[in-house]
Design an enzyme around this catalytic site. Structure first.
Site, PDB file in Angstrom:
ATOM      1  N   GLY A  90      88.687  51.117  85.734  1.00 28.18           N
ATOM      2  CA  GLY A  90      90.095  51.283  85.381  1.00 28.18           C
ATOM      3  C   GLY A  90      90.515  52.749  85.334  1.00 28.18           C
TER       4      GLY A  90
ATOM      5  N   ASN B 149      95.848  47.854  74.979  1.00 30.49           N
ATOM      6  CA  ASN B 149      94.466  47.629  74.585  1.00 30.49           C
ATOM      7  C   ASN B 149      94.238  47.662  73.083  1.00 30.49           C
ATOM      8  OD1 ASN B 149      95.151  50.360  75.645  1.00 30.49           O
ATOM      9  ND2 ASN B 149      93.301  50.923  74.534  1.00 30.49           N
TER      10      ASN B 149
ATOM     11  N   GLN C   1      93.686  45.277  80.647  1.00 34.43           N
ATOM     12  CA  GLN C   1      93.484  44.294  79.565  1.00 34.43           C
ATOM     13  C   GLN C   1      94.043  42.915  79.924  1.00 34.43           C
ATOM     14  OE1 GLN C   1      91.774  44.553  76.734  1.00 34.43           O
ATOM     15  NE2 GLN C   1      91.251  46.711  76.985  1.00 34.43           N
TER      16      GLN C   1
ATOM     17  N   SER D 243      89.806  46.403  85.843  1.00 31.31           N
ATOM     18  CA  SER D 243      88.425  46.807  85.586  1.00 31.31           C
ATOM     19  C   SER D 243      87.580  45.581  85.262  1.00 31.31           C
ATOM     20  CB  SER D 243      88.410  47.778  84.409  1.00 31.31           C
ATOM     21  OG  SER D 243      87.098  48.143  84.096  1.00 31.31           O
ATOM     22  N   ALA D 244      86.424  45.448  85.936  1.00 30.83           N
ATOM     23  CA  ALA D 244      85.625  44.212  85.841  1.00 30.83           C
ATOM     24  C   ALA D 244      85.018  43.967  84.468  1.00 30.83           C
ATOM     25  CB  ALA D 244      84.513  44.242  86.893  1.00 30.83           C
ATOM     26  N   HIS D 245      84.650  45.034  83.757  1.00 30.74           N
ATOM     27  CA  HIS D 245      83.896  44.797  82.511  1.00 30.74           C
ATOM     28  C   HIS D 245      84.766  44.242  81.384  1.00 30.74           C
ATOM     29  CE1 HIS D 245      84.801  48.458  79.919  1.00 30.74           C
ATOM     30  NE2 HIS D 245      85.239  48.916  81.096  1.00 30.74           N
TER      31      HIS D 245
ATOM     32  N   CYS E 188      88.454  58.588  61.135  1.00 28.51           N
ATOM     33  CA  CYS E 188      88.391  59.567  60.051  1.00 28.51           C
ATOM     34  C   CYS E 188      87.926  60.909  60.583  1.00 28.51           C
ATOM     35  CB  CYS E 188      87.366  59.103  59.024  1.00 28.51           C
ATOM     36  SG  CYS E 188      88.114  58.524  57.530  1.00 28.51           S
TER      37      CYS E 188
END
Ligand code: PLP
Length: 371
Positions: A69, A148, A176, A196-198, A321
């Protein structure tokens, strides 16, 4: 362990894994070579391109494989702008992924004009805001299909229509969305789309950019003539086959998956409410199934993430943080969530491998930490 961070990445599906193996071992030929060992890999890449194109109602010749991506977003933005005079401009939104936002930072440093649109409290880009930002110098609009962090689905078809009325190209980051909601590039009227494949149980390090026929981009990677001279580099055959296999599985079960994930999400919300927790849900109701951004009053999102991790549950946060203070993510800031809730934001993104028992467990763990 309970994995509830599917927006970050997903496990490779067993079918994708199996489909990838031959291309890593016996059939390892380079698809660009001329001997017979290359024939099968070449066919596998061509077949995968057809599957991937069909999934978004595109032509195979409109799909260009990338390393994921991030590369697809960089290419869409820089590949468009680099063709033109540096005084030209690009419009994006404040809630984009950093692959888009930081590409814009780089372009701005080079002299291009970047206009970043705000969003409303649901995280939605307003059509009127785009309309009034369009000037003669704008070449491209890039607005994501689904966010996302908060899962909100943007009105891309409407926004693309406005861009086109102004004679401007439209790119959408659909990383997404692909594999999770129906996506049709013709209905959306987008000129470019990143995936994006993952994010849909394919392998990491592979994705694609859809480029509508007739749209011209300059290549960012110069080298061999792969991807019709547009993106050099030996094809990641196993990755491409794995991506197509995983995508096909998702496309076949899109409706079932959405129903299941919506049930799980409702159950989680009901459980949290029944435990008397004070929280807000961020983003609009029109969201990616299973995607929940929750802000707990008076809590610290990062502390919550670490405590959940110790209990065996992986979630993400909407804040980080630093040494003194909690810094809100750009998305949580953009939707102007009330301060007393904003710092207690976590992102829970459920997937098909989650069960109702796990959802009960997550609610119980959160209640134990916060009570
Ligand atoms: N765009 C969005 C909306 C994302 O969520 C991500 C990944 O988190 C990316 C782009 C980057 O994709 P990749 O990890 O394949 O580079």
């Amino acid at each position: 362990m309970i994995y509830a961070d599917h927006a970050a990445t997903t496990a490779l599906s067993p079918a994708a894994y199996e489909a990838m193996l031959p291309w890593l071992q016996d059939k390892y030929g380079n698809p660009s070579t001329l001997y017979s060992l290359a024939r099968d890999p070449r066919k596998a890449v061509a077949h995968s391109r057809e599957v991937i194109a069909a999934a978004i109602n595109a032509e195979p010749s409109e799909i260009f494989f990338t390393s994921g991506g991030t590369e697809a977003d960089n290419w869409a933005l820089k590949g468009t702008m680099f063709q033109y005079d540096r005084r030209k401009g690009l419009i994006t939104s404040v809630i984009e992924h950093h692959a888009v936002l930081n590409s814009c930072v780089a372009l701005e440093r080079m002299g291009y004009a970047i206009d970043t649109l705000p969003v409303d409290q649901m995280g939605i880009v307003q059509a009127e805001a785009l309309q009034s930002a369009l000037t003669d110098d704008i070449l491209l609009v890039s607005i994501m299909l689904a966010n996302n962090e908060i899962g909100t689905i943007e009105p891309v078809a409407k926004l693309a229509e406005i861009a086109h009325q102004g004679g401007v190209l439209f790119h959408t980051d659909a990383v997404q969305a692909i594999g999770h909601i129906p996506v049709d590039v013709k209905a959306l009227q987008v000129d470019m789309l990143s995936a994006s494949a993952h994010k849909f149980n394919g392998p990491k390090g592979i994705g694609y950019l859809y480029i509508r026929k007739g749209v011209h981009l300059v290549p960012l990677l110069d080298g061999g003539g792969q991807e019709r001279g547009m993106r050099a580099g030996t094809e990641n055959v196993a990755g491409i086959v794995g991506m197509a296999t995983a995508l096909q599985e998702h496309i076949e079960h899109l409706q079932q998956e959405a129903e299941y994930l919506n049930v799980l999400s409702s159950k989680l919300i009901d459980q949290l409410k029944s435990k008397g927790l004070d929280f807000r849900m961020n983003g609009s109701h029109n969201r990616i199934p299973g995607s929940l951004s929750l802000s707990f009053k008076g809590a610290d999102g990062e502390m919550l993430l670490h405590r959940l991790d110790l209990m065996g549950t992986a979630v993400a946060t909407g804040s980080a943080c630093d040494s003194k203070d909690t810094v809100l993510s750009h998305v949580i800031q953009a939707i102007a969530a009330p301060q007393e809730y904003a710092h207690g934001t976590i992102r829970i993104t459920l997937g098909m491998d989650n069960t109702t028992e796990q959802v009960d467990m997550i609610a119980q763990q959160i209640a134990t930490i916060l009570h």
